[in-house]
Design an enzyme around this catalytic site. Structure first.
Site, PDB file in Angstrom:
ATOM      1  N   HIS A  45       5.904  11.824   2.338  1.00  0.00           N
ATOM      2  CA  HIS A  45       6.511  10.553   2.771  1.00  0.00           C
ATOM      3  C   HIS A  45       5.522   9.403   2.617  1.00  0.00           C
ATOM      4  CE1 HIS A  45       8.838  13.400   5.511  1.00  0.00           C
ATOM      5  NE2 HIS A  45       9.799  12.756   4.889  1.00  0.00           N
ATOM      6  N   LYS A 157      10.889  15.465  -5.095  1.00  0.00           N
ATOM      7  CA  LYS A 157      11.087  16.784  -4.480  1.00  0.00           C
ATOM      8  C   LYS A 157      12.584  17.020  -4.267  1.00  0.00           C
ATOM      9  CE  LYS A 157      10.821  19.962  -1.005  1.00  0.00           C
ATOM     10  NZ  LYS A 157      11.707  19.455   0.009  1.00  0.00           N
ATOM     11  N   GLN A 161      19.113  14.693  -4.905  1.00  0.00           N
ATOM     12  CA  GLN A 161      19.390  13.572  -4.013  1.00  0.00           C
ATOM     13  C   GLN A 161      19.101  12.244  -4.721  1.00  0.00           C
ATOM     14  OE1 GLN A 161      18.453  13.263   0.382  1.00  0.00           O
ATOM     15  NE2 GLN A 161      16.645  12.249  -0.413  1.00  0.00           N
TER      16      GLN A 161
HETATM   17  O1  PAF Z   1      15.452  12.773   2.145  1.00  0.00           O
HETATM   18  C1  PAF Z   1      15.696  12.573   3.346  1.00  0.00           C
HETATM   19  O2  PAF Z   1      14.832  12.662   4.226  1.00  0.00           O
HETATM   20  C2  PAF Z   1      17.122  12.208   3.757  1.00  0.00           C
HETATM   21  O3  PAF Z   1      18.056  12.924   3.044  1.00  0.00           O
HETATM   22  C3  PAF Z   1      17.410  10.682   3.708  1.00  0.00           C
HETATM   23  C4  PAF Z   1      17.341  10.153   2.271  1.00  0.00           C
HETATM   24  C5  PAF Z   1      16.413   9.947   4.578  1.00  0.00           C
HETATM   25  C6  PAF Z   1      18.823  10.393   4.237  1.00  0.00           C
HETATM   26  O4  PAF Z   1      18.956  10.819   5.549  1.00  0.00           O
END
Ligand code: PAF
Length: 288
Positions: A45, A157, A161
């Site tokens: 992150h 990762k 998404q």
């Molecule tokens: O990748 C994540 O942590 C989640 O899927 C996100 C993009 C914050 C949406 O809740």
């Protein structure tokens, strides 16, 4: 600022004051980057946050464990939450606007509108987690509409998404530039994930097999193997030697469309897998 100094973040819990603050930011002509997270922040992150700091003057980090992306038998209740540690970690990187809404702020009792992508989101993780991308797109779409960022940063990762969000942005004209950052790995190759916290030492040891098998796949392709079947057979074989690992899927797809490929096209194919390590569900992928 050096990363050893620390600065108090500006934390918003309600949408209205956050939007007021961001209106001011926009009036000053400052570029806004958004980094949506579910907290339990790790180096993966923080790499997204650093990338956001490079491209925008105002960085909004959101911390919200989004209930709509969890299935009924999944880990919503036990998902790791540590707001204090998250704020401390962010404080060391710079000055941020942080949004930590309660579930009721994002989903009032009468909430009834969802975003569903009908193609890219249905394969790979979409098969075993049918509610997942609908929940992700709904919350990310809401965050885009609340924050109106110029740029949003996501991790590679979660390759599916990122691709599905990119598709939503194009299909629904969100007007946000999507940036991705390469997967950050532990020294032994395990992709960083908040869910790694669930692993015992023995499970952690077995979880290494996931990235090792992907590195092997990449090596095969570099050595000239182009058959999807051969590479998948090798990976499946490697993983089958680990008693705690149960493969959910291992697939080679086009990196953009996520459609299955019979032949690997180096530079344009993605190997994605998901597996249980005992009761912990992990995903990983590699660009071939
Ligand atoms: O990748 C994540 O942590 C989640 O899927 C996100 C993009 C914050 C949406 O809740």
């Amino acid at each position: 600022m050096s990363e050893t100094e620390s600065t108090a973040p500006q934390v918003f819990r309600d949408i209205a004051p956050l939007q007021q603050h961001l209106q001011e930011v926009r009036r000053e002509g400052r570029k806004i980057a958004l980094v949506p997270t579910m907290g339990a922040l790790h180096e993966g992150h923080l790499a997204l946050v650093r990338k956001a700091l490079e491209v925008a003057e105002e960085v909004v980090v959101t911390i919200f464990v989004n209930p709509t992306q969890f299935g009924p038998s999944e880990d919503l209740a036990s998902y790791p939450r540590n707001e204090e540690a998250d704020l401390q970690a962010l404080g060391k990187l710079g000055k941020f606007t942080i949004f930590i809404p309660a579930a009721e702020e994002m989903y009032p009792a009468d909430f009834s509108t969802f975003i569903d992508e009908a193609k890219l989101s249905k394969g790979l993780c979409g098969v075993s987690r049918p509610q997942f991308f609908r929940g992700v797109l709904t919350i990310v779409g809401k965050l885009f509409n609340i924050v109106h960022p110029d740029v949003a940063v996501f991790g590679q990762k979660d390759a599916q998404q990122a691709a599905v969000i990119q598709k939503m942005v194009r299909d629904l004209h969100f007007g946000v530039e999507i940036l991705t950052h390469p997967t950050v790995r532990e020294e032994d190759g395990l992709a960083m994930s908040s869910r790694n916290q669930y692993l015992s030492n023995a499970q952690r040891e077995e979880a290494r097999a996931l990235s090792k098998s992907l590195f092997k796949a990449k090596q095969m392709v570099e050595e000239g193997v182009c058959s999807t079947d051969r590479v998948i057979a090798e990976v499946t074989h490697l993983l089958s030697q680990h008693r705690r690992v149960r493969l959910i899927y291992a697939q080679i797809v086009d990196s953009e469309t996520l459609e299955a490929r019979r032949e690997i096209v180096p530079g344009k194919s993605l190997f994605a897998l998901a597996a249980w390590v005992d009761q912990v569900r992990l995903i990983d992928n590699i660009q071939l």
